[in-house]
Scaffold this motif. Structure first.
Motif, PDB file in Angstrom:
ATOM      1  N   ASP A  63      -9.480   9.598   6.271  1.00 40.05           N
ATOM      2  CA  ASP A  63     -10.504  10.635   6.284  1.00 40.05           C
ATOM      3  C   ASP A  63     -11.566  10.406   5.204  1.00 40.05           C
ATOM      4  N   PRO A  64     -12.787  10.920   5.438  1.00 38.00           N
ATOM      5  CA  PRO A  64     -13.835  10.841   4.415  1.00 38.00           C
ATOM      6  C   PRO A  64     -13.350  11.432   3.099  1.00 38.00           C
ATOM      7  N   GLY A  65     -13.707  10.785   2.003  1.00 40.25           N
ATOM      8  CA  GLY A  65     -13.364  11.282   0.676  1.00 40.25           C
ATOM      9  C   GLY A  65     -12.007  10.854   0.164  1.00 40.25           C
ATOM     10  N   ALA A  66     -11.211  10.178   1.012  1.00 41.94           N
ATOM     11  CA  ALA A  66      -9.909   9.695   0.535  1.00 41.94           C
ATOM     12  C   ALA A  66     -10.130   8.623  -0.523  1.00 41.94           C
ATOM     13  N   ASN A  67      -9.261   8.611  -1.536  1.00 44.28           N
ATOM     14  CA  ASN A  67      -9.426   7.720  -2.682  1.00 44.28           C
ATOM     15  C   ASN A  67      -8.083   7.027  -2.943  1.00 44.28           C
ATOM     16  N   PHE A  68      -8.129   5.697  -3.034  1.00 44.65           N
ATOM     17  CA  PHE A  68      -6.922   4.895  -3.233  1.00 44.65           C
ATOM     18  C   PHE A  68      -7.068   4.113  -4.529  1.00 44.65           C
ATOM     19  N   ALA A  69      -6.087   4.233  -5.412  1.00 43.56           N
ATOM     20  CA  ALA A  69      -6.084   3.513  -6.687  1.00 43.56           C
ATOM     21  C   ALA A  69      -4.905   2.542  -6.677  1.00 43.56           C
ATOM     22  N   PHE A  70      -5.223   1.240  -6.730  1.00 43.72           N
ATOM     23  CA  PHE A  70      -4.204   0.196  -6.615  1.00 43.72           C
ATOM     24  C   PHE A  70      -3.743  -0.264  -7.983  1.00 43.72           C
ATOM     25  N   LYS A  71      -2.430  -0.310  -8.151  1.00 49.20           N
ATOM     26  CA  LYS A  71      -1.858  -0.831  -9.389  1.00 49.20           C
ATOM     27  C   LYS A  71      -2.006  -2.352  -9.435  1.00 49.20           C
ATOM     28  N   LEU A  72      -1.691  -2.940 -10.567  1.00 50.60           N
ATOM     29  CA  LEU A  72      -1.850  -4.380 -10.783  1.00 50.60           C
ATOM     30  C   LEU A  72      -1.200  -5.166  -9.647  1.00 50.60           C
ATOM     31  N   ASN A  73      -1.978  -6.086  -9.043  1.00 50.80           N
ATOM     32  CA  ASN A  73      -1.529  -7.002  -7.986  1.00 50.80           C
ATOM     33  C   ASN A  73      -1.156  -6.319  -6.669  1.00 50.80           C
ATOM     34  N   ALA A  74      -1.431  -5.032  -6.525  1.00 48.53           N
ATOM     35  CA  ALA A  74      -1.103  -4.332  -5.283  1.00 48.53           C
ATOM     36  C   ALA A  74      -2.045  -4.768  -4.162  1.00 48.53           C
ATOM     37  N   SER A  75      -1.625  -4.494  -2.910  1.00 54.91           N
ATOM     38  CA  SER A  75      -2.443  -4.882  -1.760  1.00 54.91           C
ATOM     39  C   SER A  75      -2.185  -3.948  -0.590  1.00 54.91           C
ATOM     40  N   LEU A  76      -3.128  -3.970   0.353  1.00 51.30           N
ATOM     41  CA  LEU A  76      -3.034  -3.210   1.592  1.00 51.30           C
ATOM     42  C   LEU A  76      -3.286  -4.187   2.729  1.00 51.30           C
ATOM     43  N   VAL A  77      -2.314  -4.324   3.652  1.00 52.53           N
ATOM     44  CA  VAL A  77      -2.392  -5.315   4.723  1.00 52.53           C
ATOM     45  C   VAL A  77      -2.231  -4.612   6.069  1.00 52.53           C
ATOM     46  N   PHE A  78      -3.228  -4.795   6.928  1.00 53.80           N
ATOM     47  CA  PHE A  78      -3.166  -4.304   8.300  1.00 53.80           C
ATOM     48  C   PHE A  78      -2.660  -5.449   9.166  1.00 53.80           C
ATOM     49  N   GLU A  79      -1.432  -5.302   9.673  1.00 54.21           N
ATOM     50  CA  GLU A  79      -0.739  -6.372  10.383  1.00 54.21           C
ATOM     51  C   GLU A  79      -1.012  -6.290  11.885  1.00 54.21           C
ATOM     52  N   GLY A  80      -0.425  -7.219  12.633  1.00 51.15           N
ATOM     53  CA  GLY A  80      -0.546  -7.217  14.081  1.00 51.15           C
ATOM     54  C   GLY A  80      -0.088  -5.889  14.656  1.00 51.15           C
ATOM     55  N   GLY A  81      -0.814  -5.388  15.636  1.00 52.02           N
ATOM     56  CA  GLY A  81      -0.483  -4.112  16.241  1.00 52.02           C
ATOM     57  C   GLY A  81      -1.080  -2.924  15.520  1.00 52.02           C
ATOM     58  N   SER A  82      -1.759  -3.158  14.414  1.00 51.61           N
ATOM     59  CA  SER A  82      -2.350  -2.046  13.675  1.00 51.61           C
ATOM     60  C   SER A  82      -3.813  -1.864  14.054  1.00 51.61           C
ATOM     61  N   THR A  83      -4.305  -0.675  13.747  1.00 52.49           N
ATOM     62  CA  THR A  83      -5.722  -0.354  13.880  1.00 52.49           C
ATOM     63  C   THR A  83      -6.123   0.398  12.621  1.00 52.49           C
ATOM     64  N   VAL A  84      -7.286   0.065  12.070  1.00 54.27           N
ATOM     65  CA  VAL A  84      -7.793   0.790  10.912  1.00 54.27           C
ATOM     66  C   VAL A  84      -9.101   1.470  11.304  1.00 54.27           C
ATOM     67  N   LYS A  85      -9.137   2.781  11.063  1.00 54.06           N
ATOM     68  CA  LYS A  85     -10.354   3.560  11.280  1.00 54.06           C
ATOM     69  C   LYS A  85     -10.640   4.283   9.966  1.00 54.06           C
ATOM     70  N   ALA A  86     -11.443   3.656   9.126  1.00 51.89           N
ATOM     71  CA  ALA A  86     -11.794   4.211   7.815  1.00 51.89           C
ATOM     72  C   ALA A  86     -13.286   4.518   7.847  1.00 51.89           C
ATOM     73  N   VAL A  87     -13.625   5.722   8.244  1.00 55.06           N
ATOM     74  CA  VAL A  87     -15.026   6.112   8.378  1.00 55.06           C
ATOM     75  C   VAL A  87     -15.297   7.275   7.436  1.00 55.06           C
TER      76      VAL A  87
END
Length: 168
Positions: free
Chosen positions: A32-56
């Motif tokens: 959703d709009p306004g969402a905020n993600f803070a990643f710790k050291l070396n963290a990651s976000l991976v969209f794998e096969g079968g996923s869909t990302v809708k970040a609007v």
């Protein structure tokens, strides 16, 4: 890290989502709009096969992916890995302080990586800001698909290795 196996909506909260390790997504995620993600050291976000990302997000309420510390390369970044969904979209997002390391030998460190060898991915990226990466702002693997105007309709600046790299 953890896995997201079922469809989910990540809502805007009063505090950031604190991300540690590798978060793998195998489902449809709407951010959703306004969402905020803070990643710790070396963290990651991976969209794998079968996923869909809708970040609007919106101009007034962008979606932010940042580090828990404001140091270039603090976290690894976001990878679209084998998700070829034509509905994948990021708009009015800010991705910053990533690019700490490459996801694979076929990619370069970047805030946002689209695809890797044998795992083509697809994304539309518009009206977004990619900055303060220790690597590239955006790295698109040669077998992946992105909107042709991606380097001009986004603000990709102040990244250490380069700004907008689309391998032929």
């Amino acid at each position: 890290g953890r896995g997201v196996e079922s469809d989910a909506t990540w809502q805007a909260l009063d505090v950031p989502y604190r991300m540690s390790g590798k978060t793998s997504v195998n489902s449809e995620v709407t951010i959703d709009p306004g969402a905020n993600f803070a990643f710790k050291l070396n963290a990651s976000l991976v969209f794998e096969g079968g996923s869909t990302v809708k970040a609007v997000g919106t101009a007034a309420d962008p979606i932010t992916f940042t580090g828990t510390d404001t140091i270039p390369g603090w976290w690894q970044g976001i990878l679209l890995n084998n998700t070829n969904d034509p509905n994948n979209i990021m708009e009015h997002v800010i991705i910053e302080y990533g690019g700490g390391s490459a996801f694979d030998g076929s990619t370069q460190p970047a805030n946002l990586t689209v695809g890797r060898i044998y795992n083509p991915s697809r994304l539309t990226l518009k009206n977004s800001t990619l900055r303060y990466s220790e690597g590239y702002g955006l790295f698109v693997h040669s077998n992946s698909t992105i909107n042709a105007d991606v380097c001009t309709v986004n603000t990709i600046e102040d990244n250490q290795d380069g700004q907008c790299r689309i391998d032929p």
